[in-house]
Design a protein around this motif. Structure first.
Motif, PDB file in Angstrom:
ATOM      1  N   ASP A 183      13.963  11.092  20.387  1.00 20.48           N
ATOM      2  CA  ASP A 183      14.324   9.789  20.963  1.00 20.48           C
ATOM      3  C   ASP A 183      13.082   9.193  21.626  1.00 20.48           C
ATOM      4  OD1 ASP A 183      15.315   7.617  22.369  1.00 20.48           O
ATOM      5  OD2 ASP A 183      17.186   8.618  22.908  1.00 20.48           O
ATOM      6  N   ARG A 184      12.460   8.232  20.953  1.00 20.33           N
ATOM      7  CA  ARG A 184      11.197   7.683  21.441  1.00 20.33           C
ATOM      8  C   ARG A 184      11.378   6.903  22.750  1.00 20.33           C
ATOM      9  NH1 ARG A 184       6.835   8.399  18.732  1.00 20.33           N
ATOM     10  NH2 ARG A 184       7.820   8.777  16.722  1.00 20.33           N
ATOM     11  N   GLU A 185      12.555   6.331  22.963  1.00 17.08           N
ATOM     12  CA  GLU A 185      12.787   5.566  24.189  1.00 17.08           C
ATOM     13  C   GLU A 185      12.758   6.464  25.426  1.00 17.08           C
ATOM     14  OE1 GLU A 185      16.303   3.223  24.008  1.00 17.08           O
ATOM     15  OE2 GLU A 185      15.559   1.921  22.391  1.00 17.08           O
ATOM     16  N   LYS A 186      13.104   7.715  25.250  1.00 11.14           N
ATOM     17  CA  LYS A 186      13.108   8.659  26.375  1.00 11.14           C
ATOM     18  C   LYS A 186      11.731   9.291  26.607  1.00 11.14           C
ATOM     19  CE  LYS A 186      17.975   9.999  25.934  1.00 11.14           C
ATOM     20  NZ  LYS A 186      18.916  11.140  25.662  1.00 11.14           N
ATOM     21  N   LYS A 187      10.764   8.943  25.745  1.00 14.06           N
ATOM     22  CA  LYS A 187       9.392   9.464  25.851  1.00 14.06           C
ATOM     23  C   LYS A 187       9.398  10.988  25.884  1.00 14.06           C
ATOM     24  CE  LYS A 187       7.803   5.213  28.023  1.00 14.06           C
ATOM     25  NZ  LYS A 187       7.142   4.579  29.177  1.00 14.06           N
ATOM     26  N   HIS A 188       8.759  11.617  26.887  1.00 10.68           N
ATOM     27  CA  HIS A 188       8.650  13.082  26.847  1.00 10.68           C
ATOM     28  C   HIS A 188      10.004  13.767  27.038  1.00 10.68           C
ATOM     29  CE1 HIS A 188       8.498  12.454  31.233  1.00 10.68           C
ATOM     30  NE2 HIS A 188       8.887  13.724  31.347  1.00 10.68           N
ATOM     31  N   ARG A 189      10.979  13.038  27.557  1.00  9.46           N
ATOM     32  CA  ARG A 189      12.314  13.629  27.706  1.00  9.46           C
ATOM     33  C   ARG A 189      13.130  13.546  26.413  1.00  9.46           C
ATOM     34  NH1 ARG A 189      11.304  11.214  32.696  1.00  9.46           N
ATOM     35  NH2 ARG A 189      11.435  12.670  34.468  1.00  9.46           N
ATOM     36  N   GLY A 190      12.535  12.949  25.389  1.00 10.63           N
ATOM     37  CA  GLY A 190      13.208  12.864  24.096  1.00 10.63           C
ATOM     38  C   GLY A 190      12.574  13.753  23.050  1.00 10.63           C
ATOM     39  N   ARG A 234      17.368  24.494  17.221  1.00  5.99           N
ATOM     40  CA  ARG A 234      16.747  23.830  18.367  1.00  5.99           C
ATOM     41  C   ARG A 234      16.705  24.807  19.540  1.00  5.99           C
ATOM     42  NH1 ARG A 234      20.319  19.394  20.545  1.00  5.99           N
ATOM     43  NH2 ARG A 234      21.098  21.071  21.882  1.00  5.99           N
ATOM     44  N   ILE A 235      15.566  24.869  20.216  1.00  8.31           N
ATOM     45  CA  ILE A 235      15.441  25.737  21.382  1.00  8.31           C
ATOM     46  C   ILE A 235      15.813  24.947  22.632  1.00  8.31           C
ATOM     47  CG2 ILE A 235      13.860  27.072  22.825  1.00  8.31           C
ATOM     48  CD1 ILE A 235      12.287  27.771  20.352  1.00  8.31           C
ATOM     49  N   GLY A 236      16.832  25.415  23.339  1.00  5.93           N
ATOM     50  CA  GLY A 236      17.264  24.770  24.573  1.00  5.93           C
ATOM     51  C   GLY A 236      18.084  23.518  24.326  1.00  5.93           C
ATOM     52  N   ASP A 237      18.342  22.812  25.422  1.00  9.96           N
ATOM     53  CA  ASP A 237      19.146  21.591  25.344  1.00  9.96           C
ATOM     54  C   ASP A 237      18.357  20.463  24.695  1.00  9.96           C
ATOM     55  OD1 ASP A 237      21.234  22.863  26.659  1.00  9.96           O
ATOM     56  OD2 ASP A 237      20.538  22.220  28.650  1.00  9.96           O
ATOM     57  N   ASP A 238      19.067  19.428  24.290  1.00  9.88           N
ATOM     58  CA  ASP A 238      18.430  18.252  23.720  1.00  9.88           C
ATOM     59  C   ASP A 238      17.444  17.651  24.731  1.00  9.88           C
ATOM     60  OD1 ASP A 238      17.908  16.181  21.921  1.00  9.88           O
ATOM     61  OD2 ASP A 238      19.512  14.930  22.756  1.00  9.88           O
ATOM     62  N   GLY A 239      16.204  17.436  24.298  1.00 13.47           N
ATOM     63  CA  GLY A 239      15.184  16.870  25.174  1.00 13.47           C
ATOM     64  C   GLY A 239      14.364  17.881  25.945  1.00 13.47           C
ATOM     65  N   PHE A 240      14.586  19.166  25.688  1.00 15.22           N
ATOM     66  CA  PHE A 240      13.887  20.229  26.426  1.00 15.22           C
ATOM     67  C   PHE A 240      12.503  20.544  25.843  1.00 15.22           C
ATOM     68  CE2 PHE A 240      13.224  24.901  27.129  1.00 15.22           C
ATOM     69  CZ  PHE A 240      13.052  24.842  28.510  1.00 15.22           C
ATOM     70  N   GLY A 241      12.178  19.978  24.701  1.00 14.23           N
ATOM     71  CA  GLY A 241      10.997  20.403  23.956  1.00 14.23           C
ATOM     72  C   GLY A 241       9.680  20.251  24.685  1.00 14.23           C
TER      73      GLY A 241
END
Length: 389
Positions: A183-190, A234-241
């Motif tokens: 999710d590009r709108e969330k930046k590093h949280r996406g 996917r490792i961890g929750d969505d946005g954890f990368g």
């Protein structure tokens, strides 16, 4: 021996008999099994397949992984001791070892699901397979937030597209941890981290890089075109990368600091031995004060780097904040490695410029320690931020 006495000053960190046994086992392996053929592997940029297999058999590829998942259950201090000894001989093998231990195995054990651990970690820890960590891109090296690789959410799976650059173990790995933007709108949280197996449709290994140093390790670009990745990977929750990548790299810096330390120490040992074998102006090279001063400064800076590396490893083992210590260790050890290897070439004179005497290879290998897993400039940023945190 002078170097043994120097190294034993690390007893300030209460090295146990087990620690010293790990150190000796790694040193014996490096001298007996890595040293033969190391120059040829470097010249030919030949991946050390048999040597990596032996590292797996000896437990060097999953040192810190719990025995429950096939690892050695050792602490970080044991790991850096082994990394130093192996790096004294062959930095190409030690970077393969570092990526598998510090980034791939650590990341999976710390943050992976039980299913992911059973499926992948058990084989990675024993060396049955090796892994790769895929963060850098053509336009995103130090700026890890600018991920162009995308993982489009398709409800039950992700569709992976993009290119990763400078990937250690890029061709030899069976499993890759790929950082991608969802999710590009969330930046590093996406950003997410996906476990990607080799052989999937659309996954292509690109060209092998022709490198200045660590030439026997395989460094490739990896290309993904509509690669279908199950959500279970996917490792961890969505946005954890992004947090996953940064946290894992903090530990990885300790491994690279140990590699830099080993490169510096290996060059120093060769220079010290050479100075006692070579004669100049009617006496041993070592008897010239100019050479004594070089060796004294090398020994001092290497010991200082060693203490920084041990400190970072100990803090990690004690579950204390080690971010600043790891950055300091990598910054200083890599700078010492570059300087000490250059001095080792100088002490060898003309012989230092030819491949037979190894030190020119150490000098070429040293440079990358100032660049990968965070450049020296990035380490200074990390240290500065920690000073006022």
């Amino acid at each position: 021996m002078a170097t043994a006495a120097l190294e034993l000053q690390g007893l300030n960190f209460n090295l146990s008999e087990e620690h010293l046994a790990v150190k000796e086992a790694a040193r014996s392996f490096a001298q007996d099994e890595l040293l033969p053929g190391v120059i040829d592997r470097d010249n030919e940029a030949k991946f050390p397949t048999e040597q990596v297999k032996r590292m797996g058999e000896l437990g060097f590829l999953g040192m810190m992984v719990s025995p429950e998942y096939g690892g050695g259950g050792m602490d970080t201090v044991s790991y850096v001791l082994a990394m130093e000894e192996i790096s004294k001989v062959d930095a190409s093998c030690s970077v393969i070892m570092s990526v598998n231990n510090s980034l791939v195995c650590y990341g999976l054990e710390a943050y992976g699901s039980e299913e992911q651990k059973q499926t992948y970690l058990t084989r990675l820890a024993t060396g049955e397979i090796i892994g790769a960590f895929c963060l850098s891109e053509p336009e995103a090296g130090s700026d890890a937030t600018s991920q162009s690789t995308t993982a489009e959410d398709k409800s039950d799976h992700y569709l992976l597209n993009g290119t990763k650059n400078w990937i250690t173990n890029g061709n030899s790995s069976s499993v890759c941890l790929v950082i991608a933007q969802t999710d590009r709108e969330k930046k590093h949280r996406g950003i997410n981290c996906l476990i990607v197996e080799k052989g999937l449709p659309g996954f292509v290994v690109g060209k092998k890089e022709d490198k200045m140093g660590i030439r026997a390790s395989d460094t490739h670009s990896l290309l993904f075109t509509d690669v279908k990745i199950p959500k279970a990977n996917r490792i961890g929750d969505d946005g954890f990368g992004f947090k996953f990548a940064m946290t894992t790299l903090n530990g990885g810096r300790i491994g690279i600091a140990a590699q830099a330390l080993g490169i510096a120490a290996g060059a120093y040992e060769l220079a010290l031995n050479y100075s006692q074998e070579r004669r100049s102006f009617g006496k041993q090279l070592f008897d010239h004060q100019a050479i004594q001063f070089k060796l004294a400064e090398m020994a001092t800076k290497i010991e200082a780097a060693r203490l920084l590396v041990y400190k970072a490893a100990r803090l990690k083992d004690e579950h204390k904040d080690y971010v600043q210590a790891a950055a300091m260790a990598k910054l200083f050890a890599s700078e010492v490695a570059m300087w000490a290897t250059t001095e080792a070439v100088q002490i060898h004179g003309g012989y230092g410029y030819v491949k037979e005497f190894h030190v020119e290879r150490f000098m070429r290998d040293a440079k990358i320690t100032q660049i990968y897993e965070g450049t020296s400039e990035i380490q200074k940023l990390v240290i500065a931020r920690e000073l006022i945190r």
